[in-house]
Structure formats: structure tokens, C-alpha cells
Scaffold this motif. Structure first.
Motif, PDB file in Angstrom:
ATOM      1  N   CYS A 270     -12.811   1.446  -6.311  1.00 31.36           N
ATOM      2  CA  CYS A 270     -12.746   0.329  -5.379  1.00 31.36           C
ATOM      3  C   CYS A 270     -13.815   0.506  -4.308  1.00 31.36           C
ATOM      4  N   SER A 271     -13.919  -0.440  -3.426  1.00 29.26           N
ATOM      5  CA  SER A 271     -14.949  -0.397  -2.395  1.00 29.26           C
ATOM      6  C   SER A 271     -14.505   0.481  -1.223  1.00 29.26           C
ATOM      7  N   PRO A 272     -15.443   0.975  -0.431  1.00 26.93           N
ATOM      8  CA  PRO A 272     -15.088   1.725   0.773  1.00 26.93           C
ATOM      9  C   PRO A 272     -14.231   0.902   1.742  1.00 26.93           C
ATOM     10  N   ASP A 273     -14.460  -0.414   1.807  1.00 26.69           N
ATOM     11  CA  ASP A 273     -13.629  -1.260   2.672  1.00 26.69           C
ATOM     12  C   ASP A 273     -12.177  -1.293   2.199  1.00 26.69           C
ATOM     13  N   THR A 274     -11.975  -1.314   0.888  1.00 23.56           N
ATOM     14  CA  THR A 274     -10.615  -1.274   0.342  1.00 23.56           C
ATOM     15  C   THR A 274      -9.944   0.048   0.696  1.00 23.56           C
ATOM     16  N   VAL A 275     -10.696   1.141   0.619  1.00 21.60           N
ATOM     17  CA  VAL A 275     -10.162   2.453   0.985  1.00 21.60           C
ATOM     18  C   VAL A 275      -9.781   2.460   2.463  1.00 21.60           C
ATOM     19  N   LYS A 276     -10.629   1.913   3.320  1.00 21.80           N
ATOM     20  CA  LYS A 276     -10.328   1.866   4.760  1.00 21.80           C
ATOM     21  C   LYS A 276      -9.043   1.088   5.028  1.00 21.80           C
ATOM     22  N   ARG A 277      -8.890  -0.064   4.363  1.00 22.14           N
ATOM     23  CA  ARG A 277      -7.669  -0.859   4.545  1.00 22.14           C
ATOM     24  C   ARG A 277      -6.446  -0.092   4.047  1.00 22.14           C
ATOM     25  N   ALA A 278      -6.580   0.570   2.892  1.00 21.75           N
ATOM     26  CA  ALA A 278      -5.460   1.336   2.340  1.00 21.75           C
ATOM     27  C   ALA A 278      -5.075   2.483   3.274  1.00 21.75           C
ATOM     28  N   LEU A 279      -6.065   3.203   3.798  1.00 27.22           N
ATOM     29  CA  LEU A 279      -5.780   4.306   4.719  1.00 27.22           C
ATOM     30  C   LEU A 279      -5.085   3.792   5.976  1.00 27.22           C
ATOM     31  N   ARG A 280      -5.551   2.654   6.490  1.00 32.21           N
ATOM     32  CA  ARG A 280      -4.930   2.083   7.694  1.00 32.21           C
ATOM     33  C   ARG A 280      -3.465   1.724   7.413  1.00 32.21           C
ATOM     34  N   THR A 281      -3.203   1.094   6.269  1.00 36.86           N
ATOM     35  CA  THR A 281      -1.832   0.728   5.914  1.00 36.86           C
ATOM     36  C   THR A 281      -0.960   1.966   5.733  1.00 36.86           C
ATOM     37  N   LEU A 282      -1.483   2.979   5.065  1.00 33.40           N
ATOM     38  CA  LEU A 282      -0.712   4.215   4.857  1.00 33.40           C
ATOM     39  C   LEU A 282      -0.389   4.892   6.183  1.00 33.40           C
ATOM     40  N   ARG A 283      -1.342   4.869   7.126  1.00 32.39           N
ATOM     41  CA  ARG A 283      -1.074   5.434   8.464  1.00 32.39           C
ATOM     42  C   ARG A 283      -0.019   4.610   9.185  1.00 32.39           C
ATOM     43  N   GLU A 284      -0.141   3.288   9.136  1.00 34.95           N
ATOM     44  CA  GLU A 284       0.817   2.415   9.817  1.00 34.95           C
ATOM     45  C   GLU A 284       2.224   2.581   9.269  1.00 34.95           C
ATOM     46  N   ARG A 285       2.351   2.832   7.987  1.00 33.15           N
ATOM     47  CA  ARG A 285       3.668   3.035   7.375  1.00 33.15           C
ATOM     48  C   ARG A 285       4.190   4.454   7.572  1.00 33.15           C
ATOM     49  N   GLY A 286       3.391   5.326   8.151  1.00 31.56           N
ATOM     50  CA  GLY A 286       3.819   6.703   8.393  1.00 31.56           C
ATOM     51  C   GLY A 286       3.780   7.580   7.160  1.00 31.56           C
ATOM     52  N   LEU A 287       3.061   7.164   6.126  1.00 26.38           N
ATOM     53  CA  LEU A 287       2.980   7.947   4.902  1.00 26.38           C
ATOM     54  C   LEU A 287       1.919   9.034   4.980  1.00 26.38           C
ATOM     55  N   ILE A 288       0.937   8.846   5.853  1.00 23.49           N
ATOM     56  CA  ILE A 288      -0.069   9.873   6.109  1.00 23.49           C
ATOM     57  C   ILE A 288      -0.307   9.930   7.616  1.00 23.49           C
ATOM     58  N   THR A 289      -0.757  11.080   8.076  1.00 17.92           N
ATOM     59  CA  THR A 289      -1.158  11.222   9.475  1.00 17.92           C
ATOM     60  C   THR A 289      -2.530  11.876   9.515  1.00 17.92           C
ATOM     61  N   ALA A 290      -3.329  11.441  10.463  1.00 15.21           N
ATOM     62  CA  ALA A 290      -4.622  12.076  10.692  1.00 15.21           C
ATOM     63  C   ALA A 290      -4.372  13.319  11.530  1.00 15.21           C
ATOM     64  N   THR A 291      -4.847  14.462  11.063  1.00 18.28           N
ATOM     65  CA  THR A 291      -4.550  15.729  11.742  1.00 18.28           C
ATOM     66  C   THR A 291      -5.778  16.396  12.320  1.00 18.28           C
TER      67      THR A 291
END
Length: 110
Positions: free
Chosen positions: A50-71
Motif C-alpha cells: 500500500c502507499s505510505p499515506d495508507t500506512v500513516k492513516r492506519a498507524l494513526r487509527t491504531l494509535r487512536e484505538r489504543g492498539l499501539i503506542t509510540a514509545t
């Protein structure tokens, strides 16, 4: 890679395909605790087709849902992530041979 996270990733409901792929790719790079995953977004985009923009959106959604955290920051300035999922049992498999009625698995005789 942390194989322990895979059943929990498959069990998460409501993920779009790109979000699940990105989460699986992050697990591929994570240590056994599901932490210290710091692939570049371009690497994730290549892995997930997928595109880097799709990855950015997916990462943002995963962070918002609390499934990942930036450490913090990883090598070469990439963002380091930790996967924040409860351990789960694997979802039931579709197809395949049914379990042996007396428990255990026995090979068919030829």
C-alpha cells in the motif's frame, strides 16, 4: 517477531484490511513482548502493498484505538511502537479435518 501476538491481532474486530496488515507488520518487527518495533513507514508500505499515506492513516487509527503506542525513537529516527493487545486465543479455523472424537490427533491409516 512475536508469534504470541498473532492470535490477539486476528481477534481484533473492526479493523480495516490495511490496519490489520500494518499491525501484523509491526508484530513482525517487534520483540517477544510486542515492543521495540521501529520499521520505517516506507518499509511497512512495501510489506503491506500500500502507499505510505495508507500506512500513516492506519498507524494513526491504531494509535487512536489504543492498539499501539509510540514509545520513542528507534534507530535512524524511526518511531518505535509497542503493540498493546491482550493475549487471546486463536479464532476458530474454517475447514480442515474435525478434531478426533476421542481427543488428540490421530493420522488416518492408509
Amino acid at each position: 517477531m512475536t508469534w504470541r501476538q498473532l492470535p490477539a491481532i486476528w481477534a481484533v474486530e473492526g479493523l480495516r484490511p490495511a490496519e490489520r496488515l500494518v499491525l501484523l507488520a509491526l508484530a513482525y518487527f517487534a520483540d517477544s513482548n510486542g515492543a521495540n518495533s521501529y520499521p520505517a513507514q516506507q518499509t511497512l508500505a512495501s510489506m503491506c502493498s500500500c502507499s505510505p499515506d495508507t500506512v500513516k492513516r492506519a498507524l494513526r487509527t491504531l494509535r487512536e484505538r489504543g492498539l499501539i503506542t509510540a514509545t520513542g525513537k528507534g534507530r535512524k529516527g524511526t518511531i518505535r511502537y509497542a503493540i498493546e493487545l491482550p493475549m487471546a486465543t486463536a479464532p476458530p479455523r474454517q475447514g480442515g479435518a474435525p478434531p478426533h472424537p476421542q481427543g488428540g490427533h490421530q493420522r488416518p491409516t492408509i
